[in-house]
Design a protein around this motif. Structure first.
Motif, PDB file in Angstrom:
ATOM      1  N   ARG A   1     -10.890   5.703   4.241  1.00  0.00           N
ATOM      2  CA  ARG A   1      -9.635   6.281   3.888  1.00  0.00           C
ATOM      3  C   ARG A   1      -9.259   5.457   2.923  1.00  0.00           C
ATOM      4  NH1 ARG A   1      -9.660   3.451   8.503  1.00  0.00           N
ATOM      5  NH2 ARG A   1      -9.982   5.172   9.679  1.00  0.00           N
ATOM      6  N   ARG A   2      -8.280   5.921   2.268  1.00  0.00           N
ATOM      7  CA  ARG A   2      -7.536   5.162   0.863  1.00  0.00           C
ATOM      8  C   ARG A   2      -6.179   5.602   0.622  1.00  0.00           C
ATOM      9  NH1 ARG A   2     -10.587   8.731   1.688  1.00  0.00           N
ATOM     10  NH2 ARG A   2     -12.469   7.891   0.314  1.00  0.00           N
ATOM     11  N   HIS A   3      -5.348   4.976   0.223  1.00  0.00           N
ATOM     12  CA  HIS A   3      -3.869   5.160  -0.041  1.00  0.00           C
ATOM     13  C   HIS A   3      -3.797   5.737  -1.432  1.00  0.00           C
ATOM     14  CE1 HIS A   3      -2.164   3.061   3.336  1.00  0.00           C
ATOM     15  NE2 HIS A   3      -3.463   2.441   3.540  1.00  0.00           N
ATOM     16  N   PHE A   4      -3.043   6.850  -1.742  1.00  0.00           N
ATOM     17  CA  PHE A   4      -2.544   7.243  -3.062  1.00  0.00           C
ATOM     18  C   PHE A   4      -1.013   7.280  -3.196  1.00  0.00           C
ATOM     19  CE2 PHE A   4      -6.405  10.406  -3.245  1.00  0.00           C
ATOM     20  CZ  PHE A   4      -7.435   9.450  -3.468  1.00  0.00           C
ATOM     21  N   ALA A   5      -0.756   6.772  -4.319  1.00  0.00           N
ATOM     22  CA  ALA A   5       0.530   6.668  -4.552  1.00  0.00           C
ATOM     23  C   ALA A   5       1.109   8.029  -4.869  1.00  0.00           C
ATOM     24  CB  ALA A   5       0.493   5.805  -6.183  1.00  0.00           C
TER      25      ALA A   5
ATOM     26  N   LEU B   1       0.849  -1.248  -0.010  1.00  0.00           N
ATOM     27  CA  LEU B   1       0.053  -0.034  -0.088  1.00  0.00           C
ATOM     28  C   LEU B   1       0.829   1.175   0.036  1.00  0.00           C
ATOM     29  CD1 LEU B   1      -2.488  -1.186   2.740  1.00  0.00           C
ATOM     30  CD2 LEU B   1      -3.215  -0.435   0.080  1.00  0.00           C
ATOM     31  N   PRO B   2       0.535   2.261  -0.798  1.00  0.00           N
ATOM     32  CA  PRO B   2       1.212   3.253  -0.988  1.00  0.00           C
ATOM     33  C   PRO B   2       1.522   4.215   0.825  1.00  0.00           C
ATOM     34  CG  PRO B   2      -0.302   3.549  -2.735  1.00  0.00           C
ATOM     35  CD  PRO B   2      -0.501   2.428  -1.825  1.00  0.00           C
ATOM     36  N   LYS B   3       2.460   4.957   0.685  1.00  0.00           N
ATOM     37  CA  LYS B   3       2.771   5.546   1.942  1.00  0.00           C
ATOM     38  C   LYS B   3       1.755   6.495   2.297  1.00  0.00           C
ATOM     39  CE  LYS B   3       7.746   5.207   0.841  1.00  0.00           C
ATOM     40  NZ  LYS B   3       7.371   4.922  -0.515  1.00  0.00           N
ATOM     41  N   ARG B   4       1.048   7.401   1.575  1.00  0.00           N
ATOM     42  CA  ARG B   4       0.213   8.316   1.603  1.00  0.00           C
ATOM     43  C   ARG B   4      -1.219   7.853   2.025  1.00  0.00           C
ATOM     44  NH1 ARG B   4      -2.325  12.903  -2.277  1.00  0.00           N
ATOM     45  NH2 ARG B   4      -3.772  13.738  -0.729  1.00  0.00           N
ATOM     46  N   ILE B   5      -1.821   8.268   3.159  1.00  0.00           N
ATOM     47  CA  ILE B   5      -3.103   7.549   3.571  1.00  0.00           C
ATOM     48  C   ILE B   5      -3.992   8.942   3.422  1.00  0.00           C
ATOM     49  CG2 ILE B   5      -4.583   6.924   5.395  1.00  0.00           C
ATOM     50  CD1 ILE B   5      -2.183   5.251   6.364  1.00  0.00           C
ATOM     51  N   VAL B   6      -5.110   8.864   2.923  1.00  0.00           N
ATOM     52  CA  VAL B   6      -6.197  10.062   2.635  1.00  0.00           C
ATOM     53  C   VAL B   6      -7.345   9.651   3.341  1.00  0.00           C
ATOM     54  CG1 VAL B   6      -7.351  11.393   0.946  1.00  0.00           C
ATOM     55  CG2 VAL B   6      -4.929  10.539   0.341  1.00  0.00           C
ATOM     56  N   GLU B   7      -7.695  10.468   4.227  1.00  0.00           N
ATOM     57  CA  GLU B   7      -8.841  10.245   5.100  1.00  0.00           C
ATOM     58  C   GLU B   7      -9.900  11.035   4.270  1.00  0.00           C
ATOM     59  OE1 GLU B   7      -9.130   8.478   7.790  1.00  0.00           O
ATOM     60  OE2 GLU B   7      -6.967   8.105   8.352  1.00  0.00           O
ATOM     61  N   ASN B   8     -11.287  10.485   4.627  1.00  0.00           N
ATOM     62  CA  ASN B   8     -12.276  11.373   3.799  1.00  0.00           C
ATOM     63  C   ASN B   8     -12.454  13.009   4.223  1.00  0.00           C
ATOM     64  OD1 ASN B   8     -13.232   8.752   3.073  1.00  0.00           O
ATOM     65  ND2 ASN B   8     -14.621   8.532   4.642  1.00  0.00           N
ATOM     66  N   ALA B   9     -12.070  13.321   5.398  1.00  0.00           N
ATOM     67  CA  ALA B   9     -11.966  14.748   5.606  1.00  0.00           C
ATOM     68  C   ALA B   9     -11.254  15.266   4.663  1.00  0.00           C
ATOM     69  CB  ALA B   9     -11.487  14.829   7.235  1.00  0.00           C
ATOM     70  N   GLU B  10     -10.153  14.957   4.173  1.00  0.00           N
ATOM     71  CA  GLU B  10      -9.393  15.701   3.215  1.00  0.00           C
ATOM     72  C   GLU B  10     -10.233  16.289   2.134  1.00  0.00           C
ATOM     73  OE1 GLU B  10      -5.407  14.873   1.908  1.00  0.00           O
ATOM     74  OE2 GLU B  10      -5.007  13.679   3.705  1.00  0.00           O
ATOM     75  N   PHE B  11     -11.485  15.382   1.702  1.00  0.00           N
ATOM     76  CA  PHE B  11     -12.006  15.886   0.461  1.00  0.00           C
ATOM     77  C   PHE B  11     -12.886  17.059   0.725  1.00  0.00           C
ATOM     78  CE2 PHE B  11     -11.036  11.347  -0.554  1.00  0.00           C
ATOM     79  CZ  PHE B  11     -10.629  11.667  -1.889  1.00  0.00           C
ATOM     80  N   GLU B  12     -13.270  17.176   2.042  1.00  0.00           N
ATOM     81  CA  GLU B  12     -14.060  18.383   2.596  1.00  0.00           C
ATOM     82  C   GLU B  12     -13.660  19.682   2.186  1.00  0.00           C
ATOM     83  OE1 GLU B  12     -14.867  17.853   6.688  1.00  0.00           O
ATOM     84  OE2 GLU B  12     -15.801  15.799   6.302  1.00  0.00           O
ATOM     85  N   ALA B  13     -12.307  20.055   1.766  1.00  0.00           N
ATOM     86  CA  ALA B  13     -11.812  21.252   1.519  1.00  0.00           C
ATOM     87  C   ALA B  13     -11.986  21.637   0.052  1.00  0.00           C
ATOM     88  CB  ALA B  13     -10.239  21.488   1.854  1.00  0.00           C
ATOM     89  N   THR B  14     -12.368  20.648  -0.860  1.00  0.00           N
ATOM     90  CA  THR B  14     -12.172  20.817  -2.225  1.00  0.00           C
ATOM     91  C   THR B  14     -13.665  20.382  -2.926  1.00  0.00           C
ATOM     92  OG1 THR B  14     -11.217  18.689  -2.563  1.00  0.00           O
ATOM     93  CG2 THR B  14      -9.866  20.798  -2.486  1.00  0.00           C
ATOM     94  N   LEU B  15     -14.505  19.530  -2.137  1.00  0.00           N
ATOM     95  CA  LEU B  15     -15.436  18.998  -2.903  1.00  0.00           C
ATOM     96  C   LEU B  15     -16.844  19.348  -1.883  1.00  0.00           C
ATOM     97  CD1 LEU B  15     -14.354  15.452  -3.764  1.00  0.00           C
ATOM     98  CD2 LEU B  15     -14.885  17.326  -5.430  1.00  0.00           C
ATOM     99  N   ASP B  16     -18.010  19.075  -2.276  1.00  0.00           N
ATOM    100  CA  ASP B  16     -19.334  19.335  -1.610  1.00  0.00           C
ATOM    101  C   ASP B  16     -19.452  17.900  -1.147  1.00  0.00           C
ATOM    102  OD1 ASP B  16     -21.467  20.215  -0.493  1.00  0.00           O
ATOM    103  OD2 ASP B  16     -22.859  20.019  -2.336  1.00  0.00           O
TER     104      ASP B  16
ATOM    105  N   PHE C   1     -12.279   5.360  -4.812  1.00  0.00           N
ATOM    106  CA  PHE C   1     -11.104   4.821  -5.523  1.00  0.00           C
ATOM    107  C   PHE C   1      -9.805   5.077  -4.502  1.00  0.00           C
ATOM    108  CE2 PHE C   1     -14.063   4.687  -8.833  1.00  0.00           C
ATOM    109  CZ  PHE C   1     -13.994   3.531  -9.056  1.00  0.00           C
ATOM    110  N   GLY C   2      -8.695   3.865  -4.848  1.00  0.00           N
ATOM    111  CA  GLY C   2      -7.453   3.998  -3.843  1.00  0.00           C
ATOM    112  C   GLY C   2      -6.536   3.304  -4.840  1.00  0.00           C
ATOM    113  N   ASP C   3      -5.110   3.184  -4.516  1.00  0.00           N
ATOM    114  CA  ASP C   3      -4.085   2.632  -5.234  1.00  0.00           C
ATOM    115  C   ASP C   3      -3.547   1.577  -4.052  1.00  0.00           C
ATOM    116  OD1 ASP C   3      -4.432   4.701  -7.129  1.00  0.00           O
ATOM    117  OD2 ASP C   3      -2.710   5.846  -6.058  1.00  0.00           O
ATOM    118  N   GLY C   4      -2.976   0.445  -4.742  1.00  0.00           N
ATOM    119  CA  GLY C   4      -2.279  -0.646  -3.975  1.00  0.00           C
ATOM    120  C   GLY C   4      -1.990  -1.627  -4.828  1.00  0.00           C
ATOM    121  N   ALA C   5      -1.289  -2.895  -4.368  1.00  0.00           N
ATOM    122  CA  ALA C   5      -1.073  -4.111  -5.229  1.00  0.00           C
ATOM    123  C   ALA C   5      -1.202  -5.012  -4.227  1.00  0.00           C
ATOM    124  CB  ALA C   5       0.223  -3.868  -5.853  1.00  0.00           C
TER     125      ALA C   5
END
Length: 323
Positions: free
Chosen positions: A43-47, A14-29, A159-163
């Protein structure tokens, strides 16, 4: 004597960066509660810039090899399921082959979107059953974060990233459901539904494009088709639902997972769920869930598992295997 493709190693990355749902609140409705209630995702991981589909696939493959006590040259073939290969060509699988230092054998990609790993498992099983390969690395890897429209709240939060990777080895069986390995597969597709889930780019447009999805329509097809393909695969394997130890479904949406389990008559206590931590990692989601389920101590040798997935195409299928 029956040749079976048995799992001897499993691993994930799994990529190092973990993105919690709250991060989207700043840019999306949107809100954390909105995302959780509709998808089950927390949450999800982004490459990162240094992480690609092939590099993540290689890390997962190394983990599977380490578990099995094998080296890259002990492997005859690599089958990699992905819709987000590093380049149009060569295949990501050949890149993994090079990164592993595997000097022989062959490697190729399979593209069936979220159903990709089921299709890859089926192909790897055929290679082993036909005697063309003794050991096959089957990998699912995706960087879907690179085909997201970050203004579309209906897709980009899902969606998220991983292998994830499985190492399969030919083992002799008695031809009964008690054998270790892949017992049965079922594959399907219907191209008339292509507009429900697709990327609007490619060689015809000269762009990478973005993922587009009619979520409600995909959901409508998903539960019915997933339950049907799982039932077909179980019948081919000669097993029934009450014999299944674990369902390891494509991790797209908790409501689809719950609906499919209900239709199969199986309790959620027998379903491996990772969608809350990974989001939808497309072809990577099933091997990721298998690896995490094994690491948690849920999946043990001898367990009977059914795994199923549906993705763009539409393409869908299921595999029944004894761990």
């Amino acid at each position: 004597m029956t040749l079976r493709a048995a799992v001897i190693g499993v691993g994930h990355y799994l990529p190092k960066r973990i993105v919690e749902n709250a991060e989207f609140e700043a840019t999306l409705d949107t809100t954390d509660e909105w995302i959780r209630s509709r998808s089950g995702i927390e949450r999800r991981h982004f490459a990162g810039e240094d992480e690609t589909t092939s590099s993540m696939a290689t890390a997962a493959a190394r983990a599977a090899l380490d578990m099995a006590g094998m080296q890259a040259d002990d492997v005859d073939a690599i089958v990699l399921a992905t819709s987000t290969a590093d380049l149009t060509f060569p295949s990501a699988a050949t890149m993994v082959q090079a990164q592993l230092g595997m000097k022989s054998g062959f490697a190729f990609d399979i593209q069936a979107v979220c159903a990709g790993f089921v299709f890859a498992l089926s192909n790897a099983n055929a290679l082993i059953a036909s005697g063309q390969a003794r050991r096959v690395l089957v990998i699912g890897a995706e960087t879907f974060s690179r085909i997201m429209d970050w203004t579309d709240r209906g897709t980009c939060v899902l969606f998220g990233d991983g292998a994830g990777a499985l190492l399969l080895e030919a083992r002799e069986g008695n031809g009964t459901p008690e054998d270790r390995g892949i017992l049965a597969t079922d594959l399907n597709s219907d191209g008339t539904h292509r507009d429900l889930l697709y990327v609007d780019g490619g060689v015809s447009t000269g762009t990478t494009g973005y993922l587009r999805m009619q979520g409600n329509q995909v959901f409508r097809h998903a539960v019915e088709k997933l339950a049907a393909t799982a039932t077909t695969a179980m019948a081919r394997a000669g097993v029934t639902g009450d014999q299944i130890d674990w369902v390891v479904p494509h991790q797209a949406n908790i409501r689809i997972i719950q609906g499919t389990a209900k239709k199969l008559g199986l309790p959620m206590e027998r379903v491996v769920v990772t969608v809350q931590d990974h989001g939808n990692t497309s072809a990577a989601s099933i091997p990721l869930a298998l690896s995490v389920g094994h690491a948690r101590g849920q999946i043990k040798q001898g367990d009977l598992i059914v795994t199923e997935a549906i993705g763009g195409g539409l393409a869908w299928g299921a595999v029944v295997l004894r761990w």
